[in-house]
Design an enzyme around this catalytic site. Sequence first.
Site, PDB file in Angstrom:
ATOM      1  CE1 TYR A   1      -3.887  -1.391   8.651  1.00 20.48           C
ATOM      2  CE2 TYR A   1      -2.791  -3.516   8.804  1.00 20.48           C
ATOM      3  CZ  TYR A   1      -2.893  -2.272   8.232  1.00 20.48           C
ATOM      4  OH  TYR A   1      -2.005  -1.909   7.240  1.00 20.48           O
TER       5      TYR A   1
ATOM      6  CB  SER B   1       2.695  -9.824  10.011  1.00 22.55           C
ATOM      7  OG  SER B   1       2.040 -10.834   9.285  1.00 22.55           O
ATOM      8  CD  GLU B   2       1.064  -3.878   7.121  1.00 25.23           C
ATOM      9  OE1 GLU B   2      -0.115  -3.506   7.174  1.00 25.23           O
ATOM     10  OE2 GLU B   2       2.023  -3.079   7.108  1.00 25.23           O
ATOM     11  CG  HIS B   3       7.675  -5.171   5.497  1.00 28.00           C
ATOM     12  ND1 HIS B   3       7.630  -4.517   4.284  1.00 28.00           N
ATOM     13  CD2 HIS B   3       7.644  -4.216   6.443  1.00 28.00           C
ATOM     14  CE1 HIS B   3       7.577  -3.209   4.498  1.00 28.00           C
ATOM     15  NE2 HIS B   3       7.582  -2.996   5.801  1.00 28.00           N
TER      16      HIS B   3
ATOM     17  CE1 TYR C   1       0.827   0.769   4.480  1.00 24.25           C
ATOM     18  CE2 TYR C   1       0.083  -1.508   4.514  1.00 24.25           C
ATOM     19  CZ  TYR C   1       0.717  -0.457   5.128  1.00 24.25           C
ATOM     20  OH  TYR C   1       1.252  -0.607   6.374  1.00 24.25           O
TER      21      TYR C   1
END
Length: 489
Positions: free
Chosen positions: A189, A207-209, A85
């Site tokens: 979130y 965790s996104e990465h 994003y």
Amino acid sequence: MKLAFIGSGIGSLTTALLLSKEGFTIDIYEAESEPGGRLRYLQRGPYKIDAGPTIVLLPEMLLSILEQGGIARQELDLIKCDPLYQICFPDGTSYVKYPDVNRQKEELLRVFPQDVRYFEQFMKDMKQHYEIGDAMFLNRSFSRRSSAFHPKMLHSLFKLKAYQSVRQRAASYFSNEKLIDAYSLQTLYIGGDPMSSPGLYSLIPYSEHAHGLYYLKKGYAGLASLLKSVLEERGVRFHFNELINKIDYDASGVKGVRSEAREETYDKVIFNGELPRLYDLLGHMKKRAPSFIPSSGCFLLYYGLSTHYENKMTHQFFLPEQFLYHMKQVFKTKELPTNPSFYTFYPSAIDSTLAPEGHSVLYVLVPVPSGDGVDWEREKERFASMIEEQIEQRAFPEFKKHIVWRDVKTPLDAKADGLFEGGSFGIAPVLKQSGMFRPQMKPLPIDGLYAVGASIHPGGGIPIVMQGAKLLADEMMQKPAQWGRGELG
């Protein structure tokens, strides 16, 4: 064994999926006409968009639980978001997040060169912390007090720096305020304040990465439809438009449930809803209901548009000049935000099935206070107009002239739908409502009574609620939990 589920959110659906393979007789009671809880569509003619959760995190957790329940991975069409994003700042600076660490370092060199080396340390430390958190918190229940306050658990909280906030954790790695915002806003979130959510939630931006961010083709709400279809094939009975108004129990445990239409006996009852309502269903137990802190609310705008924007990311965040002041208004002073941040979800960027050809759909979320501090009847339209000006100026040019239809939801609507204090994410992820301190799958000393959902350990977010459902199913099948690789000496 005969089970009753009260509510058909993702917690109930996942628990039922796992238990229906083991010969349990299952009834699911739902006050609405469709299953899914927060997983639902908003539809207007040929336009369709998720009304609730939009971001698929922890895809391997989600897929492996479904696989355990008998749903093959290929039945879900998960699309990887790459880039993840974009975060847009009011001075024109933009920061793009990527799943690939090397690309991320290139982006850091472009925007925040002084913090590249600190990002490497952040990822290294958070990898270790994730392994601890996964083993000690995500894969364990704390229904038994001896395990909840075991020295290993308390040591883990210290190791994860739960005594610091997520923003403090980000600030311990990064020097630029914009970058600190970029690695702490993720508590939103799950309806949490970056300034007060404990440091263990720093694992979300990591965790996104590490695991990526995905979109489920045709919308996240499609998962509820898939689960309903599989469960019905297995003989699970759904009772739609039926509100349970009492749980029967005595000193020996639960006996069954009651609605206006029936009284039924069950061996076990699983509650999947806003936790404070559980006490309402237990009669005199209502007086013993604890005082919970609700999550943030959401001001939601949904649009059908007569155009399709090219080269737009599915997910974007737009921050104001004073992001922390916005957070203060949401979580502390509980007032209408004056210059808020907002998030845009534009699934039409990667999914053409949601609108007619050449058209698109858009979802906009603004964090706002839960509770009764804002007069939404008076402020709704003015606030929506202010946000639409921002959308047009900062995100989607000439957006307003392309609006075919619009729908607006406020915390007042959420509260009317039964969400606790109008908060969109259950109870807030503050320290005293996290980990072993969060309500557990056995929330009360009533034999045979269980709970699952966003307000129950391990917490909010669809894959995490599904993990809680797995823990519950294991408990009911008497599968012992094991210490994982994160075990501490």
